[in-house]
Design a protein around this motif. Structure first.
Motif, PDB file in Angstrom:
ATOM      1  N   LEU A   1      27.449  41.911  53.196  1.00 54.49           N
ATOM      2  CA  LEU A   1      27.345  40.397  53.125  1.00 54.49           C
ATOM      3  C   LEU A   1      27.030  40.119  51.498  1.00 54.49           C
ATOM      4  O   LEU A   1      27.418  39.277  51.050  1.00 54.49           O
ATOM      5  N   ALA A   2      25.884  40.952  51.199  1.00 53.19           N
ATOM      6  CA  ALA A   2      25.324  40.575  49.824  1.00 53.19           C
ATOM      7  C   ALA A   2      26.657  41.052  48.671  1.00 53.19           C
ATOM      8  O   ALA A   2      26.609  40.263  47.838  1.00 53.19           O
ATOM      9  N   LEU A   3      27.396  42.016  49.003  1.00 59.94           N
ATOM     10  CA  LEU A   3      28.277  42.324  48.327  1.00 59.94           C
ATOM     11  C   LEU A   3      29.547  41.390  48.237  1.00 59.94           C
ATOM     12  O   LEU A   3      30.044  41.099  47.242  1.00 59.94           O
ATOM     13  N   VAL A   4      29.743  40.978  49.330  1.00 61.08           N
ATOM     14  CA  VAL A   4      31.011  39.678  49.378  1.00 61.08           C
ATOM     15  C   VAL A   4      30.376  38.428  48.789  1.00 61.08           C
ATOM     16  O   VAL A   4      30.921  38.001  48.032  1.00 61.08           O
ATOM     17  N   ALA A   5      29.021  38.335  48.847  1.00 60.20           N
ATOM     18  CA  ALA A   5      28.582  36.892  48.090  1.00 60.20           C
ATOM     19  C   ALA A   5      28.676  37.100  46.665  1.00 60.20           C
ATOM     20  O   ALA A   5      28.981  36.365  45.845  1.00 60.20           O
ATOM     21  N   ALA A   6      28.244  38.358  46.341  1.00 58.60           N
ATOM     22  CA  ALA A   6      28.345  38.735  44.783  1.00 58.60           C
ATOM     23  C   ALA A   6      29.808  38.776  44.270  1.00 58.60           C
ATOM     24  O   ALA A   6      30.077  38.013  43.204  1.00 58.60           O
ATOM     25  N   LEU A   7      30.678  39.220  44.884  1.00 59.50           N
ATOM     26  CA  LEU A   7      31.880  39.186  44.702  1.00 59.50           C
ATOM     27  C   LEU A   7      32.724  37.560  44.487  1.00 59.50           C
ATOM     28  O   LEU A   7      33.420  37.323  43.588  1.00 59.50           O
ATOM     29  N   ASP A   8      32.230  36.986  45.497  1.00 57.83           N
ATOM     30  CA  ASP A   8      32.435  35.470  45.544  1.00 57.83           C
ATOM     31  C   ASP A   8      32.015  35.010  44.525  1.00 57.83           C
ATOM     32  O   ASP A   8      32.695  33.896  43.666  1.00 57.83           O
ATOM     33  N   LEU A   9      30.989  35.247  44.194  1.00 59.97           N
ATOM     34  CA  LEU A   9      30.187  34.543  42.888  1.00 59.97           C
ATOM     35  C   LEU A   9      30.744  34.799  41.553  1.00 59.97           C
ATOM     36  O   LEU A   9      31.058  33.717  40.767  1.00 59.97           O
ATOM     37  N   VAL A  10      31.337  35.970  41.391  1.00 59.83           N
ATOM     38  CA  VAL A  10      32.059  36.147  40.538  1.00 59.83           C
ATOM     39  C   VAL A  10      33.306  35.534  40.249  1.00 59.83           C
ATOM     40  O   VAL A  10      34.032  34.990  39.038  1.00 59.83           O
ATOM     41  N   VAL A  11      34.114  35.768  41.066  1.00 60.45           N
ATOM     42  CA  VAL A  11      35.278  35.192  41.373  1.00 60.45           C
ATOM     43  C   VAL A  11      35.104  33.296  40.981  1.00 60.45           C
ATOM     44  O   VAL A  11      35.978  32.742  40.301  1.00 60.45           O
ATOM     45  N   VAL A  12      34.449  32.726  41.807  1.00 53.85           N
ATOM     46  CA  VAL A  12      34.186  31.315  41.623  1.00 53.85           C
ATOM     47  C   VAL A  12      33.756  30.940  40.363  1.00 53.85           C
ATOM     48  O   VAL A  12      34.431  29.980  39.656  1.00 53.85           O
ATOM     49  N   THR A  13      32.990  31.829  39.792  1.00 51.83           N
ATOM     50  CA  THR A  13      32.571  31.282  38.362  1.00 51.83           C
ATOM     51  C   THR A  13      33.522  31.375  37.337  1.00 51.83           C
ATOM     52  O   THR A  13      33.717  30.648  36.522  1.00 51.83           O
ATOM     53  N   GLY A  14      34.626  32.356  37.550  1.00 51.40           N
ATOM     54  CA  GLY A  14      35.767  32.602  36.582  1.00 51.40           C
ATOM     55  C   GLY A  14      36.671  31.462  36.795  1.00 51.40           C
ATOM     56  O   GLY A  14      37.029  30.678  35.759  1.00 51.40           O
ATOM     57  N   ARG A  15      36.879  31.042  38.209  1.00 49.29           N
ATOM     58  CA  ARG A  15      37.925  29.709  38.392  1.00 49.29           C
ATOM     59  C   ARG A  15      37.146  28.473  37.815  1.00 49.29           C
ATOM     60  O   ARG A  15      37.622  27.812  37.243  1.00 49.29           O
ATOM     61  N   VAL A  16      35.994  28.255  37.860  1.00 49.22           N
ATOM     62  CA  VAL A  16      35.275  27.032  37.598  1.00 49.22           C
ATOM     63  C   VAL A  16      35.304  26.849  35.928  1.00 49.22           C
ATOM     64  O   VAL A  16      35.653  25.932  35.445  1.00 49.22           O
ATOM     65  N   ARG A  17      35.255  28.121  35.359  1.00 53.57           N
ATOM     66  CA  ARG A  17      35.487  28.269  33.890  1.00 53.57           C
ATOM     67  C   ARG A  17      36.683  28.021  33.472  1.00 53.57           C
ATOM     68  O   ARG A  17      37.025  27.094  32.481  1.00 53.57           O
ATOM     69  N   ARG A  18      37.753  28.387  34.313  1.00 53.89           N
ATOM     70  CA  ARG A  18      39.230  28.235  33.696  1.00 53.89           C
ATOM     71  C   ARG A  18      39.653  26.719  34.009  1.00 53.89           C
ATOM     72  O   ARG A  18      40.116  26.249  33.240  1.00 53.89           O
ATOM     73  N   GLU A  19      39.018  26.156  35.249  1.00 56.73           N
ATOM     74  CA  GLU A  19      39.366  24.759  35.465  1.00 56.73           C
ATOM     75  C   GLU A  19      38.625  23.972  34.437  1.00 56.73           C
ATOM     76  O   GLU A  19      39.161  22.907  33.960  1.00 56.73           O
ATOM     77  N   GLY A  20      37.528  24.183  34.017  1.00 59.32           N
ATOM     78  CA  GLY A  20      36.658  23.422  32.911  1.00 59.32           C
ATOM     79  C   GLY A  20      37.563  23.669  31.609  1.00 59.32           C
ATOM     80  O   GLY A  20      37.461  22.498  30.834  1.00 59.32           O
TER      81      GLY A  20
END
Length: 104
Positions: free
Chosen positions: A81-100
């Motif tokens: 679950l920590a690995l899933v949370a870390a991967l999701d954090l990376v994916v979401v951070t990239g998407r937020v930056r792209r949208e911004g």
């Protein structure tokens, strides 16, 4: 008559993967900020759970309850679950930056 195979999306709509069907709201908000918050909160929680259950399993004896196998399983689940949370954090951070970047 020629067909244009490119997706027809409005300019300035980053992240849009397909054309609107007309049923979704125009002002729908993305859940990326919520996912970012949840991943940021639960990554350290699951990492700590992995460490706690791992150390507990290492120190448990043959007659202890809960047994070593259950503790190792809990440590592995928390680690996954920590690995899933870390991967999701990376994916979401990239998407937020792209949208911004698309809004500027």
């Amino acid at each position: 008559m020629s067909h244009d195979n490119r997706r027809r999306t409005r300019p300035g709509t980053p992240g849009r993967r397909s054309a609107r069907t007309g049923t979704e709201p125009v002002t729908a908000r993305s859940a990326l900020r919520s996912r970012l918050l949840l991943s940021a909160v639960f990554l350290p929680v699951f990492a700590a759970g992995t460490a706690v259950f791992g150390v507990w399993a290492a120190r448990s004896g043959p007659g202890d309850t809960p047994g070593r196998g259950a503790l190792v399983t809990l440590a592995a689940v928390c680690g996954a679950l920590a690995l899933v949370a870390a991967l999701d954090l990376v994916v979401v951070t990239g998407r937020v930056r792209r949208e911004g970047a698309g809004r500027r």
